[in-house]
Design an enzyme around this catalytic site. Structure first.
Site, short mmCIF file in Angstrom:
data_model
loop_
_atom_site.label_atom_id
_atom_site.label_comp_id
_atom_site.label_asym_id
_atom_site.label_seq_id
_atom_site.Cartn_x
_atom_site.Cartn_y
_atom_site.Cartn_z
N GLY A 46 0.84 -1.19 0.00
CA GLY A 46 0.00 0.00 0.00
C GLY A 46 0.88 1.24 0.00
O GLY A 46 2.02 1.18 0.45
N GLN A 51 3.05 9.91 1.36
CA GLN A 51 4.38 9.30 1.51
C GLN A 51 5.35 9.71 0.40
O GLN A 51 6.55 9.54 0.55
CB GLN A 51 4.25 7.77 1.53
CG GLN A 51 3.56 7.25 2.79
CD GLN A 51 3.38 5.75 2.72
OE1 GLN A 51 2.43 5.26 2.13
NE2 GLN A 51 4.32 5.01 3.29
N CYS A 91 5.75 -0.26 7.43
CA CYS A 91 5.44 0.93 6.64
C CYS A 91 6.65 1.28 5.80
O CYS A 91 7.77 1.28 6.29
CB CYS A 91 5.10 2.08 7.59
SG CYS A 91 4.74 3.62 6.74
N LEU A 92 6.42 1.60 4.54
CA LEU A 92 7.54 1.98 3.66
C LEU A 92 8.22 3.26 4.15
O LEU A 92 9.37 3.51 3.83
CB LEU A 92 7.04 2.18 2.22
CG LEU A 92 6.57 0.90 1.52
CD1 LEU A 92 5.95 1.23 0.17
CD2 LEU A 92 7.72 -0.09 1.35
N HIS A 133 -4.55 2.02 7.28
CA HIS A 133 -3.18 2.50 7.45
C HIS A 133 -2.90 3.64 6.45
O HIS A 133 -2.33 4.67 6.82
CB HIS A 133 -2.23 1.31 7.23
CG HIS A 133 -0.76 1.62 7.27
ND1 HIS A 133 0.10 1.06 8.18
CD2 HIS A 133 0.01 2.40 6.48
CE1 HIS A 133 1.34 1.51 7.96
NE2 HIS A 133 1.30 2.32 6.92
N GLU A 134 -3.34 3.47 5.21
CA GLU A 134 -3.08 4.50 4.19
C GLU A 134 -3.92 5.75 4.41
O GLU A 134 -3.46 6.86 4.19
CB GLU A 134 -3.33 3.94 2.77
CG GLU A 134 -2.56 2.68 2.39
CD GLU A 134 -1.07 2.72 2.69
OE1 GLU A 134 -0.48 3.81 2.72
OE2 GLU A 134 -0.49 1.64 2.92
N HIS A 137 -2.24 7.86 6.79
CA HIS A 137 -1.18 8.67 6.17
C HIS A 137 -1.76 9.96 5.62
O HIS A 137 -1.16 11.03 5.76
CB HIS A 137 -0.52 7.92 5.00
CG HIS A 137 0.57 6.98 5.40
ND1 HIS A 137 1.69 7.38 6.10
CD2 HIS A 137 0.74 5.65 5.19
CE1 HIS A 137 2.50 6.34 6.29
NE2 HIS A 137 1.94 5.27 5.76
ZN ZN Z 1 2.69 3.36 5.79
#
Ligand code: ZN
Length: 172
Positions: A46, A51, A91-92, A133-134, A137
């Protein structure tokens, strides 16, 4: 197509609240394409526009093994949520760190698709976790915000010391 640079915690730009998309135009469609390319390359399951330092309410996800079930949501809104599940999240934007987070396990989401049409979808399990989660963000929130202050202090220290490059497992 372009692979975009992913911001890493504790970059303050990750705290920006994204603005709603007013018109789904070619610029937004290109953003969706670039988000998918960046997410698949990372690799992650995702990615939110926040991000990659684009503060518009757009996210992409694909939790399938074969990477053939892309989901793109524009102006996503959770309209109902049920149940509860604890998932090990990554998380990236927080490379190499995983921890357990509790969230509803079934959600109903309303969003626009890449043609600008409104639709609703139900998601459960990993996809539900990923979408929540997204959306966090897009609101300037990170999964580490759910952890204890002690854990976050340790994480901030580690993030300032090392910049880990290796991609990890199921990062969102
Ligand atoms: Zn994330």
């Amino acid at each position: 197509m372009a692979r975009l640079t992913i911001l890493e915690y504790p970059d303050p730009r990750l705290r920006t609240r994204a603005e709603p998309v007013e018109t789904v135009n070619d610029e937004i469609r290109q953003l969706v394409v670039d988000l998918f390319e960046t997410m698949y390359a990372a690799p992650g399951i995702g990615l939110a526009a926040t991000q990659v330092n684009v503060h518009r309410r757009v996210l992409v996800a694909d939790v399938s093994e074969e990477k053939n079930q892309p989901v793109a949501l524009i102006n996503p809104e959770i309209i109902s949520a049920e149940g509860c599940e604890i998932t090990e999240e990554g998380c990236l934007s927080v490379p190499g760190y995983y921890d357990r987070v509790e969230r509803p396990d079934t959600i109903r989401v309303r969003a626009l698709n890449v043609d600008g049409e409104a639709f609703e979808m139900e998601a459960e399990g990993l996809l539900a976790v990923c979408i929540q989660h997204e959306i966090d963000h897009l609101d300037g929130k990170l999964f580490v915000d759910y952890l204890s202050e002690l854990k976050r202090t340790r994480l901030r220290k580690r993030a300032s010391k090392t910049r880990r490059q290796e991609p990890a497992g199921a990062a969102l």
